[in-house]
Design a protein around this motif. Structure first.
Motif, PDB file in Angstrom:
ATOM      1  N   GLU A  43       0.813  -1.205   0.000  1.00  0.00           N
ATOM      2  CA  GLU A  43       0.000   0.000   0.000  1.00  0.00           C
ATOM      3  C   GLU A  43       0.853   1.264   0.000  1.00  0.00           C
ATOM      4  N   SER A  44       2.128   1.136  -0.347  1.00  0.00           N
ATOM      5  CA  SER A  44       3.011   2.298  -0.332  1.00  0.00           C
ATOM      6  C   SER A  44       2.752   3.241  -1.499  1.00  0.00           C
ATOM      7  N   GLY A  45       2.208   2.717  -2.599  1.00  0.00           N
ATOM      8  CA  GLY A  45       1.976   3.534  -3.768  1.00  0.00           C
ATOM      9  C   GLY A  45       3.171   3.673  -4.681  1.00  0.00           C
TER      10      GLY A  45
END
Length: 239
Positions: A226-228
């Motif tokens: 979910e860090s992008g």
């Protein structure tokens, strides 16, 4: 309350007027009361008397029982269908998959649906009785109101006793219901593309219908990134 007859009587002059449902009054069948909505009788005038006669079921109405039976059917037949073999107009063998309903439910499974519907009904009664408390007075009078809840729970039983145990035993013998034994297809990942290999539904050797794609659930979503930050992978090739 399933059947209601209401009328308004007057003394001076002596008259009797029969009320019409949904026009003069509205019936609340769950609470067993009616609400007058017609301007001619709401509110009642001085000297008028409202007479109501109603007939109600003891515990559940037919509509309530229909709901419980429908819920029991969905739980008992979840994920199952009846497969029939036939030849189409062009001579090819086909397989028809029909959902199981009360019309085509095997006769040996009918008592199991009845057991499950009765269990759901008893759970409703037990929920109603769960708020009862024992009454003890200073004169020595004791009313064990919680005994009703205990008797209902004993009748429902657990996995091995009571109605629930009876249902589980028969369901295991027939391998039906939510607790039946099922076979699942494991997903395989291609070592060249790191993508899941498509899975298709198994077919009989003479089934000429088009293959049906299966989408089994994939676990491990809690490891999602979910860090992008974009991945240096080329979509459609690998990664």
């Amino acid at each position: 309350m399933t059947e209601v007859a209401a009328k308004v009587t007057s003394v001076d002059p002596p008259t009797t007027v029969d009320l019409v449902a949904d026009t003069d009054y509205v019936l609340d069948s769950h609470e067993g009361r009616i609400v007058l909505i017609s301007p001619a009788c709401s509110p009642l005038h001085h000297g008028q008397t409202l007479i109501v006669r109603g007939v109600a079921q003891g515990l559940f109405t037919d509509a309530d029982l229909g709901t419980y039976i429908g819920d029991a059917m969905q739980q008992h037949t979840y994920g199952r269908s009846l497969t029939t073999r036939y030849r189409d107009e062009r001579g090819f063998l086909r397989y028809r998959h029909e959902p199981i309903t009360l019309a085509n439910l095997p006769a040996v499974e009918e008592p199991l649906v009845v057991y499950l519907a009765a269990i759901n009904c008893l759970w409703t009664l037990a929920t109603d009785a769960a708020t009862d408390i024992d009454i003890s007075t200073a004169e020595g009078t004791f009313v064990p109101r919680t005994q009703r809840y205990r008797q209902l729970m004993q009748h429902i039983g657990d996995a091995t006793n009571g109605l629930q145990g009876r249902y589980n035993t028969l369901a295991q013998q027939l391998n039906v219901g939510l607790g039946r034994i099922e076979m699942f297809t494991l997903r395989r990942v291609s070592r060249t593309t790191n993508r899941l290999v498509p899975v298709f539904k198994e077919r009989e050797y003479d089934d000429s219908s088009m293959p049906q794609r299966l989408l089994p659930p994939i676990d491990g979503q809690e490891y999602a990134d979910e860090s992008g930050v974009p991945s240096p992978a080329y979509p459609g090739l690998w990664g």
